[in-house]
Design an enzyme around this catalytic site. Structure first.
Site, PDB file in Angstrom:
ATOM      1  N   ASN A   1       0.852  -1.196   0.000  1.00 34.61           N
ATOM      2  CA  ASN A   1       0.000   0.000   0.000  1.00 34.61           C
ATOM      3  C   ASN A   1       0.881   1.238   0.000  1.00 34.61           C
ATOM      4  O   ASN A   1       2.113   1.134   0.020  1.00 34.61           O
ATOM      5  CB  ASN A   1      -0.956  -0.030   1.194  1.00 34.61           C
TER       6      ASN A   1
ATOM      7  N   ASP B   1      -4.400  -6.045   5.116  1.00 29.37           N
ATOM      8  CA  ASP B   1      -5.440  -6.848   5.757  1.00 29.37           C
ATOM      9  C   ASP B   1      -5.383  -8.302   5.303  1.00 29.37           C
ATOM     10  O   ASP B   1      -5.740  -9.199   6.050  1.00 29.37           O
ATOM     11  CB  ASP B   1      -6.818  -6.265   5.416  1.00 29.37           C
TER      12      ASP B   1
ATOM     13  N   LYS C   1       8.647 -17.778  -9.695  1.00 29.25           N
ATOM     14  CA  LYS C   1       7.908 -16.690 -10.342  1.00 29.25           C
ATOM     15  C   LYS C   1       6.757 -17.266 -11.177  1.00 29.25           C
ATOM     16  O   LYS C   1       6.969 -18.173 -11.982  1.00 29.25           O
ATOM     17  CB  LYS C   1       8.863 -15.888 -11.233  1.00 29.25           C
TER      18      LYS C   1
ATOM     19  N   PRO D   1      -3.152 -11.507  10.612  1.00 29.26           N
ATOM     20  CA  PRO D   1      -3.452 -11.230  12.013  1.00 29.26           C
ATOM     21  C   PRO D   1      -3.599  -9.726  12.213  1.00 29.26           C
ATOM     22  O   PRO D   1      -2.905  -8.944  11.551  1.00 29.26           O
ATOM     23  CB  PRO D   1      -2.222 -11.757  12.764  1.00 29.26           C
TER      24      PRO D   1
ATOM     25  N   PHE E   1      -4.284   3.614  14.878  1.00 26.24           N
ATOM     26  CA  PHE E   1      -4.597   4.657  13.904  1.00 26.24           C
ATOM     27  C   PHE E   1      -5.773   4.169  13.071  1.00 26.24           C
ATOM     28  O   PHE E   1      -5.928   2.970  12.852  1.00 26.24           O
ATOM     29  CB  PHE E   1      -3.391   4.944  12.998  1.00 26.24           C
TER      30      PHE E   1
ATOM     31  N   LYS F   1     -13.606   1.057  15.730  1.00 22.52           N
ATOM     32  CA  LYS F   1     -12.309   0.376  15.895  1.00 22.52           C
ATOM     33  C   LYS F   1     -11.849   0.391  17.331  1.00 22.52           C
ATOM     34  O   LYS F   1     -11.257  -0.570  17.827  1.00 22.52           O
ATOM     35  CB  LYS F   1     -11.262   1.064  15.027  1.00 22.52           C
TER      36      LYS F   1
ATOM     37  N   LYS G   1     -11.228  -3.255  18.637  1.00 19.74           N
ATOM     38  CA  LYS G   1      -9.826  -3.666  18.835  1.00 19.74           C
ATOM     39  C   LYS G   1      -9.397  -3.502  20.292  1.00 19.74           C
ATOM     40  O   LYS G   1      -8.260  -3.781  20.633  1.00 19.74           O
ATOM     41  CB  LYS G   1      -8.913  -2.869  17.906  1.00 19.74           C
TER      42      LYS G   1
HETATM   43  O1  C5P Z   1      -8.738  -2.068  10.693  1.00 20.86           O
HETATM   44  P1  C5P Z   1      -7.783  -1.028  10.232  1.00 20.86           P
HETATM   45  O2  C5P Z   1      -6.669  -1.573   9.374  1.00 20.86           O
HETATM   46  O3  C5P Z   1      -8.376   0.189   9.630  1.00 20.86           O
HETATM   47  O4  C5P Z   1      -7.108  -0.522  11.603  1.00 20.86           O
HETATM   48  C1  C5P Z   1      -6.078   0.380  11.630  1.00 20.86           C
HETATM   49  C2  C5P Z   1      -5.278   0.208  12.869  1.00 20.86           C
HETATM   50  O5  C5P Z   1      -5.045  -1.163  13.151  1.00 20.86           O
HETATM   51  C3  C5P Z   1      -3.898   0.804  12.729  1.00 20.86           C
HETATM   52  O6  C5P Z   1      -3.473   1.211  13.997  1.00 20.86           O
HETATM   53  C4  C5P Z   1      -3.079  -0.365  12.222  1.00 20.86           C
HETATM   54  O7  C5P Z   1      -1.714  -0.204  12.516  1.00 20.86           O
HETATM   55  C5  C5P Z   1      -3.697  -1.507  12.973  1.00 20.86           C
HETATM   56  N1  C5P Z   1      -3.648  -2.790  12.264  1.00 20.86           N
HETATM   57  C6  C5P Z   1      -2.842  -3.784  12.736  1.00 20.86           C
HETATM   58  N2  C5P Z   1      -2.838  -5.017  12.103  1.00 20.86           N
HETATM   59  C7  C5P Z   1      -3.643  -5.237  11.052  1.00 20.86           C
HETATM   60  C8  C5P Z   1      -4.477  -4.225  10.565  1.00 20.86           C
HETATM   61  C9  C5P Z   1      -4.455  -3.005  11.194  1.00 20.86           C
HETATM   62  O8  C5P Z   1      -2.094  -3.570  13.695  1.00 20.86           O
HETATM   63  N3  C5P Z   1      -3.619  -6.423  10.463  1.00 20.86           N
END
Ligand code: C5P
Length: 424
Positions: free
Chosen positions: A231, A299, A309, A326, A346, A360, A364
């Site tokens: 990304n 994600d 390859k 995860p 974040f 979130k 979380k």
């Molecule tokens: O769910 P989302 O990706 O929008 O959440 C963002 C937050 O979760 C950020 O703090 C990001 O660093 C954290 N994150 C994480 N592991 C993931 C996805 C997001 O630590 N697999």
């Protein structure tokens, strides 16, 4: 070459600067002599040096990448000039030109070699090589006297027949004589010790004595050995927070995905590629007082990355099956044991920023969410500014548009206040 291992040189890291001059070919032999005695050698080639030996031959003999450019991002973004000299036990300049001596004597730093000499507190052994008139010139003699006064060790030059057909002092010392000088120098203490207390992490500061673990940058999820899913995260915000936390006196561990920006100084940085590597590195860095998840973690990852390859074929494009990565933030926030006291996430959103941030926070189970708008119109991704909202159980605090380093400073301040129960 076991029998050549030297007790003084074994496992020592030598930074070799190769200046311009016909004697540069002898530096290749010097590398071999140092290595057969057990030292590792990192080479820096000046622009003039590169006219006499190639980076390829130096890289082949040292077994390490050769650095030539002060501002190169391709050399190795992780290895800035400060790290290069900090990681070395000793610097050797061979051959040393009259020009390099003059720069070093006057503290000039307009290329990588001269910058390294100015940025180091390590001993330096210099082996001059130049035309005898240049060596005997009063300007060079003055520079040599100044540098000897600064603690640099000179070896040579020797008398002899010169490449230019003249006879006299100016030939670079033989590699074995340089090795002997290096061994002697390694047995003497650091040349320029910093004043007491300088260069140490401040004992004061709002986060003194606290340990902070931060993730930053994107992750790369392999599709096959040469392709990956990624990304646009630049790592600027996470790295700025790491720096600000270190400035506030914290012991900081930064777990960085692949980024094009240098490691922040005063911070222990671990480099990872994938989400799973990032999670493992975070868990290894615990316990901590604060965990800040700034990274834009992918994600999903490809379930079964190709071992080789993937090829275009008659079957058309491959169908990539994705599986969920995860969630590092949720994993750390949900820990029963060794949960950091403050867990900060974040939320980068392109719409309904606050609504998703609140979701979130609950889902979380973190203590604070820093929410920001990353829609293309905001210019946040890769840019230097950010507009954030701090969302916690008590409500929302919105900050104006600020530089990312200012966001970092304010966030660190707010977290320090929470940790000490001083509000915020
Ligand atoms: O769910 P989302 O990706 O929008 O959440 C963002 C937050 O979760 C950020 O703090 C990001 O660093 C954290 N994150 C994480 N592991 C993931 C996805 C997001 O630590 N697999």
């Amino acid at each position: 070459m076991k029998n050549s291992i030297s007790r003084t040189l074994a496992d020592k890291r030598i930074l070799l600067i190769v200046g311009g001059g016909i004697a540069a070919y002898k530096s290749l032999d010097l590398v071999r002599r140092l290595k057969e005695r057990g030292a590792s050698v990192h080479a820096v080639l000046t622009r003039a040096g590169a006219k006499f030996v190639t980076p390829l031959s130096l890289a082949a003999l040292t077994g390490e990448p050769v650095r030539e450019d002060l501002f190169s991002l391709t050399d190795d973004a992780r290895m800035g000039h400060i790290e290069l000299s900090r990681d070395a036990d000793l610097i050797v300049v061979a051959p040393t030109t009259a020009d390099l001596l003059a720069k070093a004597a006057h503290g000039l730093a307009d290329d990588l070699a001269s910058t390294l000499l100015l940025a180091t507190d390590k001993r330096a052994v210099v082996a001059p090589a130049m035309n005898l008139r240049m060596w005997l010139h009063p300007a060079t003699a003055r520079n040599v006297a100044t540098l000897k006064g600064d603690g640099l060790t000179f070896v040579g030059p020797d008398d002899g027949e010169m490449a230019c057909g003249e006879y006299g002092p100016g030939r670079m010392a033989e590699p074995l004589a340089i090795v002997a000088a290096v061994e002697r120098a390694l047995e003497t203490p650091t040349a320029i010790p910093l004043p007491p207390g300088v260069g140490e992490r401040p004992l004061a500061g709002p986060l003194a004595g606290k340990r902070v673990v931060i993730t930053s940058g994107p992750t790369h999820e392999p599709i096959d050995p040469v392709r990956y899913i990624a990304n646009r995260s630049s790592g600027k915000q996470g790295h700025a927070i790491a720096r600000a936390a270190a400035d506030a006196g914290a012991e900081v561990v930064l777990i960085s995905g692949p980024v094009a920006i240098p490691d922040p100084s005063g911070v222990t940085t671990h480099h990872v590629e994938s989400a799973r590597e990032m999670l493992a590195a975070v868990e290894a860095a615990l316990p901590a007082d604060i965990f800040i998840a700034t990274a834009a973690v992918a994600d999903w990852r490809v379930d079964a990355p190709g071992a080789g390859k993937m090829k275009k074929g008659a079957d058309g494009p491959p169908a990539l099956r994705l599986v969920e990565n995860p969630d590092i933030l949720a994993t750390i926030a949900g820990r029963a044991a060794a949960r950091p006291r403050l867990v900060v996430g974040f939320a980068a959103e392109t719409d309904r920023v606050l609504e998703y941030a609140r979701g979130k926070l609950a889902k979380k189970r973190c203590d604070l969410i820093v929410a920001n708008d990353v829609s293309p119109a905001s210019g946040v991704m890769g840019g230097d500014e950010n507009t954030v909202h701090l969302v916690d159980a008590a409500g929302v605090v919105s900050w104006p548009k600020l530089r990312k380093d200012e966001v970092a400073r304010r966030l660190v301040d707010a977290l320090a206040k929470r940790l000490t129960g001083a509000g915020g």
